[in-house]
Design a protein around this motif. Structure first.
Motif, PDB file in Angstrom:
ATOM      1  N   SER A 131     -55.366  -8.456 -55.765  1.00 11.42           N
ATOM      2  CA  SER A 131     -56.026  -9.622 -56.364  1.00 11.42           C
ATOM      3  C   SER A 131     -56.381  -9.386 -57.824  1.00 11.42           C
ATOM      4  N   THR A 132     -56.470  -8.102 -58.206  1.00 12.15           N
ATOM      5  CA  THR A 132     -56.829  -7.774 -59.589  1.00 12.15           C
ATOM      6  C   THR A 132     -55.654  -7.184 -60.380  1.00 12.15           C
ATOM      7  N   LEU A 133     -54.792  -6.404 -59.702  1.00  8.23           N
ATOM      8  CA  LEU A 133     -53.703  -5.715 -60.397  1.00  8.23           C
ATOM      9  C   LEU A 133     -52.345  -6.390 -60.244  1.00  8.23           C
ATOM     10  N   GLY A 134     -52.157  -7.133 -59.147  1.00 14.58           N
ATOM     11  CA  GLY A 134     -50.891  -7.828 -58.969  1.00 14.58           C
ATOM     12  C   GLY A 134     -50.065  -7.339 -57.789  1.00 14.58           C
ATOM     13  N   PHE A 135     -48.874  -7.900 -57.658  1.00 10.84           N
ATOM     14  CA  PHE A 135     -48.011  -7.699 -56.488  1.00 10.84           C
ATOM     15  C   PHE A 135     -47.465  -6.281 -56.363  1.00 10.84           C
ATOM     16  N   GLY A 136     -47.526  -5.506 -57.439  1.00 13.75           N
ATOM     17  CA  GLY A 136     -46.985  -4.149 -57.404  1.00 13.75           C
ATOM     18  C   GLY A 136     -47.640  -3.257 -56.366  1.00 13.75           C
ATOM     19  N   VAL A 137     -48.835  -3.641 -55.911  1.00  8.46           N
ATOM     20  CA  VAL A 137     -49.540  -2.870 -54.877  1.00  8.46           C
ATOM     21  C   VAL A 137     -48.702  -2.765 -53.608  1.00  8.46           C
ATOM     22  N   VAL A 138     -47.953  -3.799 -53.301  1.00  8.32           N
ATOM     23  CA  VAL A 138     -47.141  -3.824 -52.073  1.00  8.32           C
ATOM     24  C   VAL A 138     -46.150  -2.663 -52.048  1.00  8.32           C
ATOM     25  N   PHE A 139     -45.585  -2.312 -53.204  1.00  5.09           N
ATOM     26  CA  PHE A 139     -44.570  -1.263 -53.270  1.00  5.09           C
ATOM     27  C   PHE A 139     -45.143   0.124 -52.983  1.00  5.09           C
ATOM     28  N   SER A 140     -46.456   0.280 -53.033  1.00  5.64           N
ATOM     29  CA  SER A 140     -47.076   1.575 -52.735  1.00  5.64           C
ATOM     30  C   SER A 140     -46.923   1.939 -51.265  1.00  5.64           C
ATOM     31  N   ALA A 141     -46.530   0.964 -50.438  1.00  2.00           N
ATOM     32  CA  ALA A 141     -46.317   1.231 -49.016  1.00  2.00           C
ATOM     33  C   ALA A 141     -45.159   2.211 -48.793  1.00  2.00           C
ATOM     34  N   VAL A 142     -44.215   2.230 -49.723  1.00  2.00           N
ATOM     35  CA  VAL A 142     -43.028   3.097 -49.568  1.00  2.00           C
ATOM     36  C   VAL A 142     -43.396   4.580 -49.650  1.00  2.00           C
ATOM     37  N   PRO A 143     -44.070   5.036 -50.709  1.00  4.04           N
ATOM     38  CA  PRO A 143     -44.461   6.461 -50.734  1.00  4.04           C
ATOM     39  C   PRO A 143     -45.410   6.836 -49.602  1.00  4.04           C
ATOM     40  N   VAL A 144     -46.242   5.895 -49.143  1.00  6.71           N
ATOM     41  CA  VAL A 144     -47.131   6.173 -48.010  1.00  6.71           C
ATOM     42  C   VAL A 144     -46.304   6.468 -46.768  1.00  6.71           C
ATOM     43  N   LEU A 145     -45.292   5.646 -46.537  1.00  7.28           N
ATOM     44  CA  LEU A 145     -44.404   5.829 -45.380  1.00  7.28           C
ATOM     45  C   LEU A 145     -43.697   7.177 -45.437  1.00  7.28           C
ATOM     46  N   ILE A 146     -43.179   7.530 -46.594  1.00  8.25           N
ATOM     47  CA  ILE A 146     -42.437   8.785 -46.748  1.00  8.25           C
ATOM     48  C   ILE A 146     -43.361   9.995 -46.636  1.00  8.25           C
ATOM     49  N   TYR A 147     -44.466   9.954 -47.353  1.00  6.48           N
ATOM     50  CA  TYR A 147     -45.409  11.083 -47.421  1.00  6.48           C
ATOM     51  C   TYR A 147     -46.049  11.372 -46.074  1.00  6.48           C
ATOM     52  N   GLN A 148     -46.670  10.361 -45.486  1.00  5.17           N
ATOM     53  CA  GLN A 148     -47.346  10.562 -44.205  1.00  5.17           C
ATOM     54  C   GLN A 148     -46.339  10.795 -43.083  1.00  5.17           C
ATOM     55  N   GLY A 149     -45.202  10.150 -43.167  1.00  2.33           N
ATOM     56  CA  GLY A 149     -44.175  10.332 -42.140  1.00  2.33           C
ATOM     57  C   GLY A 149     -43.657  11.759 -42.106  1.00  2.33           C
ATOM     58  N   MET A 150     -43.444  12.343 -43.274  1.00  3.64           N
ATOM     59  CA  MET A 150     -42.963  13.724 -43.343  1.00  3.64           C
ATOM     60  C   MET A 150     -43.974  14.695 -42.747  1.00  3.64           C
ATOM     61  N   ILE A 151     -45.260  14.500 -43.070  1.00  4.96           N
ATOM     62  CA  ILE A 151     -46.301  15.385 -42.533  1.00  4.96           C
ATOM     63  C   ILE A 151     -46.355  15.285 -41.009  1.00  4.96           C
ATOM     64  N   ALA A 152     -46.300  14.054 -40.497  1.00  3.27           N
ATOM     65  CA  ALA A 152     -46.364  13.847 -39.046  1.00  3.27           C
ATOM     66  C   ALA A 152     -45.169  14.467 -38.337  1.00  3.27           C
ATOM     67  N   LEU A 153     -43.989  14.296 -38.903  1.00  6.70           N
ATOM     68  CA  LEU A 153     -42.774  14.837 -38.276  1.00  6.70           C
ATOM     69  C   LEU A 153     -42.766  16.359 -38.299  1.00  6.70           C
ATOM     70  N   LEU A 154     -43.199  16.952 -39.397  1.00  6.99           N
ATOM     71  CA  LEU A 154     -43.265  18.417 -39.478  1.00  6.99           C
ATOM     72  C   LEU A 154     -44.288  18.971 -38.491  1.00  6.99           C
ATOM     73  N   ALA A 155     -45.420  18.278 -38.361  1.00  6.47           N
ATOM     74  CA  ALA A 155     -46.461  18.727 -37.434  1.00  6.47           C
ATOM     75  C   ALA A 155     -45.979  18.676 -35.992  1.00  6.47           C
ATOM     76  N   LYS A 156     -45.118  17.723 -35.700  1.00  4.57           N
ATOM     77  CA  LYS A 156     -44.626  17.563 -34.330  1.00  4.57           C
ATOM     78  C   LYS A 156     -43.895  18.812 -33.842  1.00  4.57           C
ATOM     79  N   TYR A 157     -43.196  19.500 -34.748  1.00  2.00           N
ATOM     80  CA  TYR A 157     -42.356  20.620 -34.346  1.00  2.00           C
ATOM     81  C   TYR A 157     -43.045  21.972 -34.471  1.00  2.00           C
ATOM     82  N   ILE A 158     -44.352  21.951 -34.748  1.00  2.00           N
ATOM     83  CA  ILE A 158     -45.079  23.218 -34.856  1.00  2.00           C
ATOM     84  C   ILE A 158     -45.188  23.913 -33.495  1.00  2.00           C
TER      85      ILE A 158
END
Length: 237
Positions: free
Chosen positions: A147-174
């Motif tokens: 509401s203050t910065l604009g639509f670009g906030v939506v694109f931040s979902a991509v690094p969140v998906l990659i970053y958190q997904g990698m941590i979760a997948l690596l943890a699964k195989y511990i």
């Protein structure tokens, strides 16, 4: 599913960003009230996690040693420097443009203890509750940011998906490295230690006191190492 919590978090950011992009500036009082409510919920989650410990002394030692190590390594300062570096590289200096919105939101959603702890919890024992809480926080803040910065906030979902997904997948195989009994004990103490850090995050959200949670993150690594040492010592004696 290992990535369930991360996917919910990602979707919350996308929808929050889309809603916020079509809303005028949200009143400060409304934002503070909602964030306070979410902060209180995060405290309860942290308490529930912390109470799972079977060796509270180990949790205390992990936090102390982790905090000392984090201060020596200056993790919080380095993350802050990383944020400024990304802003410079991606041109996030002009308020209101897409890159600024993307960088700002990405830093908030990925550089933090809750992203790491939630992803580890998802990968280790398929417990997504922490990431669901994070999704609520991120979803609402996405509305505020967009509401203050604009639509670009939506694109931040991509690094969140990659970053958190990698941590979760690596943890699964511990589990391939340790016996199930030892792994179960490690998960309990990691969860309990993480719970206390979650309470610290909630204190930051409520603005009661600024706690450098990032500098305590090494405690999450020290806790399972402590479990291994305790088991090894118990076998010797």
């Amino acid at each position: 599913m290992v990535l369930q919590g991360t996917l919910v978090n990602t979707i919350a950011i996308i929808f929050g960003g889309m809603i916020g992009a079509f809303l005028p500036n949200i009143p400060l009082k409304m934002r503070d009230t909602v964030m306070q409510g979410l902060g209180l919920a995060v405290i309860i989650q942290g308490i529930l996690m912390g109470l799972k410990t079977e060796n509270f002394l180990l949790v205390i030692l992990s936090l102390v040693l982790g905090g000392v190590l984090g201060e020596i390594l200056k993790i919080d300062d380095k993350l802050d420097q990383l944020g400024h570096w990304l802003e410079r590289k991606l041109g996030g200096s002009k308020k209101g443009n897409i890159s600024n919105a993307f960088v700002t939101a990405t830093l908030v959603y990925t550089i933090g203890a809750m992203a790491i702890l939630g992803s580890l919890n998802s990968g280790l024992n398929l417990d997504h509750r922490l990431l669901y809480l994070k999704a609520m926080l991120d979803g609402f803040s996405a509305i505020i940011f967009a509401s203050t910065l604009g639509f670009g906030v939506v694109f931040s979902a991509v690094p969140v998906l990659i970053y958190q997904g990698m941590i979760a997948l690596l943890a699964k195989y511990i589990h391939l490295l340790f016996s199930q009994e030892l792994l179960d004990t490690m998960i309990v103490e990691i969860t309990a230690t993480g719970g206390i850090l979650i309470i610290a995050i909630a204190i930051n959200i409520l603005e009661l006191k600024k706690i450098n949670v990032a500098n305590m993150l090494p405690a999450i690594i020290i806790a399972p190492i402590g479990v291994i040492l305790v088991q090894w010592i118990s076998k010797l004696f």
